[in-house]
Design an enzyme around this catalytic site. Structure first.
Site, PDB file in Angstrom:
ATOM      1  N   ASP B 152       9.521 -11.705   6.127  1.00 49.37           N
ATOM      2  CA  ASP B 152      10.534 -10.661   5.915  1.00 49.37           C
ATOM      3  C   ASP B 152      11.473 -10.501   7.099  1.00 49.37           C
ATOM      4  OD1 ASP B 152      11.786  -8.458   4.478  1.00 49.37           O
ATOM      5  OD2 ASP B 152      10.932  -7.216   6.053  1.00 49.37           O
ATOM      6  N   ASP B 305      10.938   0.305   4.233  1.00 53.20           N
ATOM      7  CA  ASP B 305      11.706  -0.728   4.955  1.00 53.20           C
ATOM      8  C   ASP B 305      12.360  -0.120   6.207  1.00 53.20           C
ATOM      9  OD1 ASP B 305      12.833  -3.110   5.723  1.00 53.20           O
ATOM     10  OD2 ASP B 305      14.299  -3.192   4.102  1.00 53.20           O
TER      11      ASP B 305
END
Lengths: 318, 425
Positions: B152, B305
């Site tokens: 990620d 996030d």
């Protein structure tokens, strides 16, 4: 000439960031003011004292010759002091952020910052960090309001009106700030706007603004009262969006043969710099329909008007 | 350790389908019981009018240490988590250097222990150096404490590497978490591609870039039998693909972030880089689809996030500014405003998506108030009204699009391992 141009509505904006946020009346106010200043360009003494003592800074983070020169000259004709700042020869290459650069320049006493930047929205961001007026001289593919205003002024001066005309914007619409500002300005003033170019350069979503989109220039050209030829931006990698210049010219190049099939009083604009032989042929660029050099002259008047209006009308221009 | 009685709160524990007013007892760092039965607690916390639930778990945060300590550290990020009511976070491996070795994972665990704030679980890189070329030492990462794998910050672009990762990770029963995006379709992109990006002249990132990789990876999960987790799902089509994948019995989970169900690409009109994230803010249709996915269980997890960036990095031209926003300290109020107040989800739904579901994804024994479980407990004041003020964040960074929002609800007391580690001042 009336040297104290009185716009039809009071001008209240401190910045000129784009035509999207302007009302029809505000756009007309700029054009009317520009008409008043137009006459100054034809005099022997091409100068009025409107902005005496004011400092206009050209803050250009992207190459430009004609827009920068036009703004400089416009400011000088209003008796302002002008100074150019060109990124690349400056501390920007040493890692300074553009906001710090602008603040430093403001600390030198700038009243108006004329800003060009490759990134959309940068002039808008700047207004939150400086006290000076900010004029957008082109922000990426977003807006280039003074270019559209000079296009509008040119159409109005040469055709007497804008309302009801059909204006074709031809070429690279997707990457063009000139196209976006023109679309907003033309629609607000009642023109019909046709966008024409290959699908890879003309986003269909612009129809939502009220434009018509076409990929066939030969179909569209006879409908147009005005055609504005947008430059192919060779500084961008265009290989992905059309196969060859030859093919582009064949499909969208403005040739004498094509112009013959257009309306006899077709008005031809091009924001320049033009690529002769790509967007249009030399005989068309220099031909009877072309208003390319009028645009340059009108650009000066428009930029005088904008500098004058954002600086406030406290000063008597005489 | 002291016995704590949390009295009179609405206890919600979706792991046991519990929702009722009562007392929660904690002792020796563990949950003792829900209900009656213990005399003379050393501490009584009055929770009347509050929600008492398992400590919230955020399976997607960036803590920036090592390498970008000017943005966040493990200590400041773990402290910001507590303010948000979050007792456990899973941190992404896009640090400098990348979290791709056992030693790097152990460093995270050690720093988190030193900080003594929220629990921090490292997520190891899928590939060495997150370069997308060859597998990192996944087995040794697990030994170092990694609870899942992801590259990620970037997707695993190679279909063949993704296939290997899903296959290899099966032996540890660990999920591969994917930032789904076909990179060549988003080069130079700043925001969602569509009418808004065209109008603003900003380079776009098409929804199809996400959809295509979601479709690809679901198929790869199917043929490998691996555990696929779709991070920060943001498009209507992706939600549909996950729904269909689940219907076909494929092992796929998904998370949604508050900004993707509360904001749209129209927010970019002011050119404020606090609305620039990756995946980008999408359209109303996408927001509705994400909410629908949360409602029908297609998306079972909420995550932030959390992506802190120092102000000098965010205060740039919008194409120069990095992607991402901080999210830990605004997780609850934005979720309440966007999901609970309009009636899309109930409190138990939201708590499930922030406790037992992420615990299952990460394979950690958390997210429950079962007797004997670690005493990680969050007490939420669901009604208190406040104004989000970025200058008051405990996170090192201030990059939020929610500054100035009038909101409702926030964590009041947060307990980790039986210890009160945060109390709202």
């Amino acid at each position: 000439m009336n040297l104290n141009p009185a716009p039809r509505i009071p001008w209240t904006r401190k910045h000129l960031l784009g035509l999207e946020e302007l009302s029809r009346e505000e756009i007309l106010a700029i054009l009317d003011t520009a008409d008043s200043f137009h006459e100054v360009s034809t005099r022997n003494r091409k100068k009025v004292p409107a902005l005496t003592g004011r400092v206009v800074f050209n803050l250009f983070f992207e190459n430009s010759t004609r827009t920068r020169t036009s703004f400089s000259l416009a400011a000088k004709r209003l008796s302002a002091d002008t100074q150019d700042f060109q990124a690349g020869v400056s501390s920007l290459t040493k890692g300074e952020t553009f906001i710090d650069t602008a603040k430093n320049i403001e600390a030198m006493g700038a009243d108006v910052l004329v800003v060009r930047h490759p990134t959309p929205g940068t002039p808008h961001l700047l207004t939150q960090h400086v006290h000076a007026s900010v004029i957008n001289a082109g922000d990426g593919a977003h807006e280039h309001p003074t270019q559209a205003l000079l296009d509008l002024l040119t159409i109005r001066r040469l055709r007497g009106r804008i309302e009801g005309l059909t204006v074709g914007l031809v070429g690279d619409i997707g990457h063009s700030r000139v196209a976006r500002s023109n679309i907003h300005g033309l629609l607000k003033l009642g023109a019909k706007v046709i966008l024409c170019g290959p699908p890879t350069l003309v986003p269909r979503s612009l129809e939502r603004l009220g434009c018509t989109v076409s990929n066939n220039l030969d179909e569209v050209l006879p409908l147009c009262d005005v055609v504005n030829v947008l430059r192919i931006q060779f500084e961008r990698d265009q290989k992905a969006v059309f196969p060859s210049i030859a093919e582009y010219f064949r499909l969208y190049g403005l040739t004498a043969a094509r112009v013959e099939r257009a309306k006899s009083d077709l008005l031809l604009l091009a924001p320049g710099p033009i690529n002769r032989g790509v967007e249009l042929t030399p005989e068309v660029a220099d031909g009877p329909h072309s208003a390319i050099l009028d645009q340059v002259t009108n650009g000066l008047a428009v930029r005088m008007a904008v500098l004058y209006l954002v600086s406030g009308q406290k000063t008597d221009p005489r | 350790m002291r016995t704590i009685q949390i009295s009179g709160g609405r206890i919600i524990d979706p792991s046991r389908n519990l929702d009722g007013v009562g007392d929660l007892w904690i002792g020796r760092g563990r949950i003792l019981n829900v209900g009656e039965g213990y005399d003379d607690p050393e501490v009584i916390l009055d929770a009347r009018g509050m929600i008492v639930c398992p400590g919230l778990i955020d399976c997607h945060v960036h803590l920036r240490e090592p390498g970008n300590e000017e943005d966040e550290t493990i200590a400041t990020g773990a402290a910001a988590a507590l303010v948000g009511g979050v007792t456990s976070v899973a941190c992404m491996p896009n640090t400098l250097p990348a979290l791709d070795t056992q030693g790097a994972a152990e460093f995270i665990v050690l720093q988190a222990q030193r900080a003594r704030k929220a629990n921090v679980y490292p997520v190891g890189a899928v590939s060495k150096g997150r370069k997308g070329l060859e597998l990192a030492e996944l087995g040794q990462l697990v030994e170092g404490g990694a609870v899942a794998f992801t590259d990620d910050g970037a997707p695993v672009a190679s279909a063949s590497l993704m296939r290997q990762a899903l296959t290899y990770a099966r032996m540890f029963d660990r999920a591969v978490m994917q930032h789904c995006q076909v990179p060549e379709l988003t080069v130079g992109g700043v925001m969602n591609e569509g009418f808004e990006s065209t109008r603003l002249g900003l380079p776009g990132m098409p929804a199809a870039a996400e959809d295509i990789m979601v479709a690809r990876d679901i198929r790869l999960a199917e043929i490998t039998g691996g555990r696929l987790h779709i991070q920060h799902i943001s498009t209507a089509r992706s939600v549909e693909l996950v729904r269909e994948g689940k219907r076909r019995g494929i092992n796929v989970t998904a998370e949604a972030c508050p900004h993707h169900f509360s904001l749209t690409d129209e927010c970019l009109r002011g050119f404020d880089s606090n609305f620039k994230m990756n995946p980008p803010l999408r359209t109303y249709t996408d927001v509705e689809a994400v909410i629908e996915g949360l409602k029908d269980g297609t998306i079972e997890i909420l995550a932030t996030d959390h992506a802190p960036h120092a102000p000098e990095k965010k205060l740039r031209e919008i194409d120069q500014a990095p992607f991402g926003i901080v999210g830990l300290e605004t997780l609850l109020p934005i979720t309440i405003k966007s999901l609970i107040e309009p009636g899309h989800l109930t409190w138990p739904d939201v708590i499930r998506a922030l406790t037992i579901e992420p615990a299952k994804l990460l394979g950690i024994a958390k997210g429950t108030l079962a007797p004997g479980a670690d005493a990680d407990v969050t007490i939420i004041d669901p009604e208190t009204r406040w104004t989000i003020d970025a200058s008051k964040f405990v996170s090192k960074s201030r990059n939020t699009p929610f500054h100035g929002w009038e909101v409702r609800g926030r964590a009041r007391t947060v307990i980790v391992a039986g210890e009160v580690r945060y109390t709202l001042a």
